[in-house]
Motif scaffolding. Structure first.
Motif, PDB file in Angstrom:
ATOM      1  N   ASP A   1       0.814  -1.207   0.000  1.00  0.00           N
ATOM      2  CA  ASP A   1       0.000   0.000   0.000  1.00  0.00           C
ATOM      3  C   ASP A   1       0.850   1.260   0.000  1.00  0.00           C
ATOM      4  N   GLU A   2       2.061   1.145   0.536  1.00  0.00           N
ATOM      5  CA  GLU A   2       2.961   2.292   0.628  1.00  0.00           C
ATOM      6  C   GLU A   2       4.355   1.850   0.212  1.00  0.00           C
ATOM      7  N   ILE A   3       4.975   2.613  -0.695  1.00  0.00           N
ATOM      8  CA  ILE A   3       6.306   2.287  -1.199  1.00  0.00           C
ATOM      9  C   ILE A   3       7.185   3.517  -1.050  1.00  0.00           C
ATOM     10  N   ALA A   4       8.187   3.404  -0.199  1.00  0.00           N
ATOM     11  CA  ALA A   4       9.138   4.486   0.041  1.00  0.00           C
ATOM     12  C   ALA A   4      10.433   4.158  -0.693  1.00  0.00           C
ATOM     13  N   ILE A   5      10.854   5.022  -1.597  1.00  0.00           N
ATOM     14  CA  ILE A   5      12.022   4.768  -2.438  1.00  0.00           C
ATOM     15  C   ILE A   5      13.184   5.644  -1.965  1.00  0.00           C
ATOM     16  N   ILE A   6      14.242   4.996  -1.497  1.00  0.00           N
ATOM     17  CA  ILE A   6      15.406   5.695  -0.953  1.00  0.00           C
ATOM     18  C   ILE A   6      16.576   5.529  -1.908  1.00  0.00           C
ATOM     19  N   ASP A   7      17.145   6.644  -2.341  1.00  0.00           N
ATOM     20  CA  ASP A   7      18.292   6.591  -3.248  1.00  0.00           C
ATOM     21  C   ASP A   7      19.082   7.885  -3.114  1.00  0.00           C
ATOM     22  N   LEU A   8      20.401   7.794  -3.324  1.00  0.00           N
ATOM     23  CA  LEU A   8      21.230   8.997  -3.306  1.00  0.00           C
ATOM     24  C   LEU A   8      20.753  10.004  -4.348  1.00  0.00           C
ATOM     25  N   ASN A   9      20.281   9.485  -5.478  1.00  0.00           N
ATOM     26  CA  ASN A   9      19.717  10.325  -6.526  1.00  0.00           C
ATOM     27  C   ASN A   9      18.224  10.509  -6.247  1.00  0.00           C
ATOM     28  N   LYS A  10      17.927  11.472  -5.388  1.00  0.00           N
ATOM     29  CA  LYS A  10      16.544  11.647  -4.952  1.00  0.00           C
ATOM     30  C   LYS A  10      15.647  12.126  -6.086  1.00  0.00           C
ATOM     31  N   GLU A  11      16.236  12.818  -7.066  1.00  0.00           N
ATOM     32  CA  GLU A  11      15.443  13.272  -8.205  1.00  0.00           C
ATOM     33  C   GLU A  11      14.916  12.077  -8.999  1.00  0.00           C
ATOM     34  N   LYS A  12      15.759  11.049  -9.178  1.00  0.00           N
ATOM     35  CA  LYS A  12      15.305   9.850  -9.890  1.00  0.00           C
ATOM     36  C   LYS A  12      14.234   9.133  -9.079  1.00  0.00           C
ATOM     37  N   ALA A  13      14.456   9.028  -7.762  1.00  0.00           N
ATOM     38  CA  ALA A  13      13.464   8.375  -6.911  1.00  0.00           C
ATOM     39  C   ALA A  13      12.126   9.108  -6.996  1.00  0.00           C
ATOM     40  N   PHE A  14      12.183  10.444  -7.015  1.00  0.00           N
ATOM     41  CA  PHE A  14      10.965  11.243  -7.139  1.00  0.00           C
ATOM     42  C   PHE A  14      10.287  11.007  -8.489  1.00  0.00           C
ATOM     43  N   ALA A  15      11.085  10.986  -9.548  1.00  0.00           N
ATOM     44  CA  ALA A  15      10.537  10.764 -10.889  1.00  0.00           C
ATOM     45  C   ALA A  15       9.907   9.380 -11.000  1.00  0.00           C
ATOM     46  N   ASP A  16      10.583   8.361 -10.455  1.00  0.00           N
ATOM     47  CA  ASP A  16      10.023   7.010 -10.501  1.00  0.00           C
ATOM     48  C   ASP A  16       8.729   6.921  -9.701  1.00  0.00           C
ATOM     49  N   SER A  17       8.668   7.609  -8.575  1.00  0.00           N
ATOM     50  CA  SER A  17       7.445   7.568  -7.773  1.00  0.00           C
ATOM     51  C   SER A  17       6.268   8.165  -8.539  1.00  0.00           C
ATOM     52  N   LEU A  18       6.501   9.283  -9.231  1.00  0.00           N
ATOM     53  CA  LEU A  18       5.444   9.880 -10.041  1.00  0.00           C
ATOM     54  C   LEU A  18       5.039   8.961 -11.186  1.00  0.00           C
ATOM     55  N   ASP A  19       6.034   8.377 -11.844  1.00  0.00           N
ATOM     56  CA  ASP A  19       5.778   7.490 -12.974  1.00  0.00           C
ATOM     57  C   ASP A  19       4.904   6.311 -12.545  1.00  0.00           C
ATOM     58  N   LEU A  20       5.216   5.746 -11.397  1.00  0.00           N
ATOM     59  CA  LEU A  20       4.442   4.621 -10.877  1.00  0.00           C
ATOM     60  C   LEU A  20       3.014   5.047 -10.513  1.00  0.00           C
ATOM     61  N   LEU A  21       2.885   6.203  -9.911  1.00  0.00           N
ATOM     62  CA  LEU A  21       1.550   6.694  -9.563  1.00  0.00           C
ATOM     63  C   LEU A  21       0.691   6.910 -10.808  1.00  0.00           C
ATOM     64  N   HIS A  22       1.340   7.349 -11.896  1.00  0.00           N
ATOM     65  CA  HIS A  22       0.593   7.602 -13.132  1.00  0.00           C
ATOM     66  C   HIS A  22       0.147   6.315 -13.817  1.00  0.00           C
ATOM     67  N   ALA A  23       0.729   5.186 -13.421  1.00  0.00           N
ATOM     68  CA  ALA A  23       0.294   3.900 -13.972  1.00  0.00           C
ATOM     69  C   ALA A  23      -0.942   3.365 -13.255  1.00  0.00           C
ATOM     70  N   LEU A  24      -1.163   3.808 -12.027  1.00  0.00           N
ATOM     71  CA  LEU A  24      -2.208   3.223 -11.188  1.00  0.00           C
ATOM     72  C   LEU A  24      -3.617   3.262 -11.790  1.00  0.00           C
ATOM     73  N   PRO A  25      -4.041   4.352 -12.440  1.00  0.00           N
ATOM     74  CA  PRO A  25      -5.421   4.376 -12.947  1.00  0.00           C
ATOM     75  C   PRO A  25      -5.735   3.277 -13.956  1.00  0.00           C
ATOM     76  N   TYR A  26      -4.716   2.685 -14.565  1.00  0.00           N
ATOM     77  CA  TYR A  26      -4.953   1.659 -15.581  1.00  0.00           C
ATOM     78  C   TYR A  26      -4.567   0.263 -15.103  1.00  0.00           C
ATOM     79  N   LEU A  27      -4.344   0.122 -13.805  1.00  0.00           N
ATOM     80  CA  LEU A  27      -3.991  -1.175 -13.240  1.00  0.00           C
ATOM     81  C   LEU A  27      -5.093  -1.658 -12.306  1.00  0.00           C
TER      82      LEU A  27
END
Length: 316
Positions: free
Chosen positions: A31-57
């Motif tokens: 239900d909750e996924i926390a993504i930790i990475d030195l490259n926080k910008e990539k982690a942020f981008a991946d989190s948004l990308d994953l959220l944008h997939a949710l309406p079609y899953l």
């Protein structure tokens, strides 16, 4: 104890970590996924990308975000997929080559997670998996059953697929285990393998030799690595399978990297062997009735892992 709302913290947002996060979403495991990475910008981008997939899953709403170590405090599972940038094969395909470069980083990650107040289950994919799993166990001080490496679950998947292709059956109907190091000394315990209820010996005439099969199982990961620069889908599926077993309290037998305390005549190592996985982590280790040849291969693998751990023990 697993919370009602299931939370995973992923440390490392590279090919493995990001693919695992995607698998968690598609399979509706967390239900909750926390993504930790030195490259926080990539982690942020991946989190948004994953959220944008949710309406079609076919998945429930989720909280997915770029996180800090403090966010691991209330996670059920912390999954470590990170490898140090300097941890490379240098032309020699042996996961043990990654050990020295990864020790300091994994030690720091483990301490940061524990300092957050985390009290769940560690799940380790970073290489060399068995030794890194032992490192996390010793640095964290966690009970051994709550520190799990992916072990030989991926090799076992590869074995099942190869056998299934050779005899034209569904890999779901191939049963048995690859054991030992997640690496060059792994071996298939062929005495445990069956197609349905039929022992493998009854259909071995339809297979390549066991030696050829084992070599393929050990080397195919590097074949993938040479062509795409990483392996991601298979290991992400392995991480998801273990996560599912924990979250759903499945009491399923999986060949993970777990702690031995006398089983197979071995002590004080983490190594790939069948174990029962449930909401508490490793419920128990199942000691398989191995042949003499298989016991010898297991002992050899254990010796390799023990000697390599001794080389970094003073850095813990």
């Amino acid at each position: 104890m697993i919370n009602e709302l299931k939370k995973v913290a992923i440390v490392g947002d590279g090919a493995v970590g990001s693919t695992y996060a995607h698998t968690l979403v598609v399979d509706d495991l967390a239900d909750e996924i926390a993504i930790i990475d030195l490259n926080k910008e990539k982690a942020f981008a991946d989190s948004l990308d994953l959220l944008h997939a949710l309406p079609y899953l076919s998945a429930s709403p989720k909280k997915i975000y770029a996180a800090d170590y403090a966010d691991a405090k209330d996670a059920d599972i912390v999954v470590i997929t990170a490898n140090a940038p300097a941890a490379t094969f240098d032309g020699e395909y042996d996961r043990l080559k990654l050990l020295e470069k990864n020790v300091a980083m994994i030690k720091s990650i483990t301490k940061s997670v524990v300092d957050s107040g985390f009290n769940g289950i560690f799940l380790i994919a970073s290489n060399p998996c068995d030794i890194i799993t032992r490192l996390v166990a010793e640095v964290s001080g966690f009970p051994k059953n709550r520190v799990i490496g992916t072990g030989t679950l991926l090799e076992t998947s590869r074995m099942r697929q190869l056998v299934a292709e050779a005899v034209a059956i569904n890999p779901d109907n191939v049963h048995g285990y690859v054991m030992g190091e997640h690496g060059n000394s792994s071996f298939t315990a062929w005495s445990t393998v069956a197609a349905g209820a039929k022992p493998i010996k009854e259909i071995e005439h339809r297979l390549p030799s066991y030696v050829q099969m084992d070599q393929k199982i050990r080397e195919v990961g590097f074949d993938i690595f040479e062509r795409k620069g990483n392996t991601s889908y298979g290991i992400a599926a392995v991480l998801a399978r273990i996560s599912r077993a924990i979250f759903r309290n499945e009491n399923v037998i999986l060949p993970v990297s777990t702690y031995l305390n006398g089983e197979y005549g071995q002590k004080d190592i983490f190594i790939g062997t069948p174990a029962v996985i449930n909401r508490d982590g490793v419920r128990e280790l199942l000691e398989m009735p191995l042949s003499d040849e298989e016991l010898k291969a297991f002992s050899n693998s254990a010796d390799i892992l023990r000697k390599n751990f001794e080389q970094i023990a003073d850095k813990i």
